[in-house]
Enzyme design. Structure first.
Site, mmCIF file in Angstrom:
data_model
loop_
_atom_site.group_PDB
_atom_site.id
_atom_site.type_symbol
_atom_site.label_atom_id
_atom_site.label_comp_id
_atom_site.label_asym_id
_atom_site.label_seq_id
_atom_site.Cartn_x
_atom_site.Cartn_y
_atom_site.Cartn_z
ATOM 1 N N LYS A 62 21.015 28.967 -44.185
ATOM 2 C CA LYS A 62 21.069 27.492 -44.441
ATOM 3 C C LYS A 62 22.034 26.557 -43.706
ATOM 4 O O LYS A 62 21.653 25.670 -43.099
ATOM 5 C CB LYS A 62 21.777 27.456 -46.109
ATOM 6 C CG LYS A 62 21.131 28.254 -46.855
ATOM 7 C CD LYS A 62 21.953 27.994 -48.287
ATOM 8 C CE LYS A 62 23.225 28.351 -48.378
ATOM 9 N NZ LYS A 62 23.388 29.890 -48.574
ATOM 10 N N ARG A 88 25.505 25.331 -56.477
ATOM 11 C CA ARG A 88 25.468 26.579 -56.819
ATOM 12 C C ARG A 88 25.389 27.123 -58.068
ATOM 13 O O ARG A 88 25.319 28.291 -58.311
ATOM 14 C CB ARG A 88 26.918 27.182 -56.132
ATOM 15 C CG ARG A 88 26.378 27.898 -54.755
ATOM 16 C CD ARG A 88 27.813 28.129 -54.186
ATOM 17 N NE ARG A 88 27.849 29.164 -53.362
ATOM 18 C CZ ARG A 88 27.743 28.876 -51.976
ATOM 19 N NH1 ARG A 88 27.683 27.858 -51.408
ATOM 20 N NH2 ARG A 88 28.020 30.060 -51.193
ATOM 21 N N ARG A 102 28.255 38.143 -38.431
ATOM 22 C CA ARG A 102 28.282 36.734 -38.174
ATOM 23 C C ARG A 102 29.671 36.438 -37.595
ATOM 24 O O ARG A 102 30.646 36.993 -38.110
ATOM 25 C CB ARG A 102 27.836 36.107 -39.422
ATOM 26 C CG ARG A 102 28.261 34.741 -39.467
ATOM 27 C CD ARG A 102 27.627 33.835 -40.581
ATOM 28 N NE ARG A 102 28.397 33.973 -41.818
ATOM 29 C CZ ARG A 102 28.269 33.274 -42.880
ATOM 30 N NH1 ARG A 102 27.131 32.438 -42.844
ATOM 31 N NH2 ARG A 102 28.750 33.460 -44.073
ATOM 32 N N ARG A 119 34.647 35.199 -40.312
ATOM 33 C CA ARG A 119 35.215 34.751 -41.608
ATOM 34 C C ARG A 119 35.762 35.775 -42.397
ATOM 35 O O ARG A 119 35.192 36.911 -42.507
ATOM 36 C CB ARG A 119 33.981 34.029 -42.240
ATOM 37 C CG ARG A 119 33.625 32.504 -42.098
ATOM 38 C CD ARG A 119 32.490 31.862 -42.716
ATOM 39 N NE ARG A 119 32.368 32.454 -44.020
ATOM 40 C CZ ARG A 119 31.411 31.685 -44.671
ATOM 41 N NH1 ARG A 119 30.596 31.001 -44.142
ATOM 42 N NH2 ARG A 119 31.144 32.247 -46.115
ATOM 43 N N ARG A 158 29.375 38.193 -52.975
ATOM 44 C CA ARG A 158 28.635 36.969 -53.153
ATOM 45 C C ARG A 158 27.171 37.009 -53.203
ATOM 46 O O ARG A 158 26.558 36.212 -53.963
ATOM 47 C CB ARG A 158 28.805 36.387 -51.654
ATOM 48 C CG ARG A 158 30.073 35.757 -51.414
ATOM 49 C CD ARG A 158 30.743 35.447 -50.055
ATOM 50 N NE ARG A 158 29.805 34.819 -49.024
ATOM 51 C CZ ARG A 158 29.645 35.428 -47.529
ATOM 52 N NH1 ARG A 158 30.494 36.317 -47.479
ATOM 53 N NH2 ARG A 158 28.968 34.749 -46.965
HETATM 54 P P1 ADP Z 1 27.743 31.376 -47.734
HETATM 55 O O1 ADP Z 1 26.737 30.553 -48.191
HETATM 56 O O2 ADP Z 1 27.730 32.213 -46.557
HETATM 57 O O3 ADP Z 1 28.103 32.421 -49.022
HETATM 58 P P2 ADP Z 1 29.500 29.198 -47.736
HETATM 59 O O4 ADP Z 1 29.989 28.807 -46.613
HETATM 60 O O5 ADP Z 1 28.280 28.326 -48.326
HETATM 61 O O6 ADP Z 1 29.090 30.571 -47.663
HETATM 62 O O7 ADP Z 1 30.393 29.093 -48.860
HETATM 63 C C1 ADP Z 1 31.712 30.015 -48.746
HETATM 64 C C2 ADP Z 1 32.420 30.057 -49.924
HETATM 65 O O8 ADP Z 1 32.754 28.723 -50.496
HETATM 66 C C3 ADP Z 1 31.522 30.517 -51.242
HETATM 67 O O9 ADP Z 1 31.642 31.930 -51.363
HETATM 68 C C4 ADP Z 1 32.659 29.903 -52.517
HETATM 69 O O10 ADP Z 1 33.652 30.642 -52.764
HETATM 70 C C5 ADP Z 1 32.898 28.742 -51.881
HETATM 71 N N1 ADP Z 1 31.893 27.567 -52.345
HETATM 72 C C6 ADP Z 1 31.079 26.896 -51.498
HETATM 73 N N2 ADP Z 1 30.329 26.164 -52.051
HETATM 74 C C7 ADP Z 1 30.406 26.360 -53.270
HETATM 75 C C8 ADP Z 1 30.024 25.427 -54.763
HETATM 76 N N3 ADP Z 1 28.884 24.639 -54.312
HETATM 77 N N4 ADP Z 1 30.546 25.959 -55.647
HETATM 78 C C9 ADP Z 1 31.630 26.721 -55.825
HETATM 79 N N5 ADP Z 1 32.032 27.452 -54.565
HETATM 80 C C10 ADP Z 1 31.539 27.081 -53.513
#
Ligand code: ADP
Length: 211
Positions: free
Chosen positions: A13, A88, A122, A155, A166
């Site tokens: 994404k 999410r 990554r 990360r 996750r």
């Molecule tokens: P990935 O898609 O690789 O899991 P992201 O960078 O999108 O990583 O998100 C990293 C973290 O940030 C998530 O695991 C969560 O803890 C938090 N996060 C991101 N977006 C949201 C969201 N829309 N609602 C709740 N937590 C979020």
């Protein structure tokens, strides 16, 4: 265009949102990047979410929604945006509906085994967020970002434990959004197991940007 990029962690994404946002000249709004930036700068928000993000759990809906609401009110998001990593959960999607009308939801599909392979290699740039992979897409100079020269790092939530969590969180909390948006006829399915170029071409077609 007002777009959502939906899919499991590691589906691509972020990488694709970067490419499409340049192509359409609209901002890429990544809640993950916003949280990571707050954690790095040790702001109030950062302190609140540091442990949650580290474990791979979700930040509470009310906090996340108000953050996105503020971000979307900024002038650069008026004519369009790509939401990368938001919504999410169903409550987040329902809240978003109250104040935004979307054009499409791009749904990235990929197997769990490929997710683990991608995330466990990554690396990202601490300064600009550009994404690399130690084997599949390394930066030209190890540890240095091609785009901005910033430091490239792994990360903390890309540990195997957090990746596994996750994926579980995605299945339980985020996957129901597929049916939610499909029923609204907004969903465009994309197979993201191929290269970024291939996925980019599929998105272009799905959104009618090219034939
Ligand atoms: P990935 O898609 O690789 O899991 P992201 O960078 O999108 O990583 O998100 C990293 C973290 O940030 C998530 O695991 C969560 O803890 C938090 N996060 C991101 N977006 C949201 C969201 N829309 N609602 C709740 N937590 C979020």
């Amino acid at each position: 265009m007002k777009l959502i990029f939906l899919g499991p962690p590691g589906a691509g994404k972020g990488t694709l949102a970067g490419l499409v946002s340049k192509e359409l000249a609209i901002p890429q709004i990544s809640t993950g990047d916003i949280f990571r930036d707050a954690i790095k700068r040790e702001t109030e928000l950062g302190k609140k979410v540091k442990e949650i993000v580290g474990r791979g759990d979700l930040v509470p809906d009310d906090l996340t929604v108000s953050l996105v609401r503020e971000r979307l009110a900024r002038p650069d998001a008026k004519k369009g945006y790509i939401l990368d990593g938001f919504p999410r959960t169903i409550p987040q999607a329902e809240a978003l509906e109250q104040f935004q009308t979307l054009d499409a939801v791009v749904n990235f599909t990929i197997s769990d085994s490929l997710v683990v392979e991608r995330l466990s290699g990554r690396e990202i740039c601490k300064s600009c967020g550009a994404i690399y992979h130690v084997k599949n897409m390394p930066s030209k100079v190890k540890g240095v970002c091609d785009a901005c020269g910033g430091p490239v790092y792994t990360r903390p939530d890309d540990s195997l434990e957090s990746i596994t969590n996750r994926l579980l969180v995605y299945r339980k909390q985020t996957e129901p959004l597929i049916a939610f948006y499909r029923s609204k006829k907004l969903l465009r399915d994309i197979d993201s197991s191929k290269s970024p170029e291939d996925t980019h071409a599929q998105i272009g077609k799905a959104l009618g940007l090219r034939k």
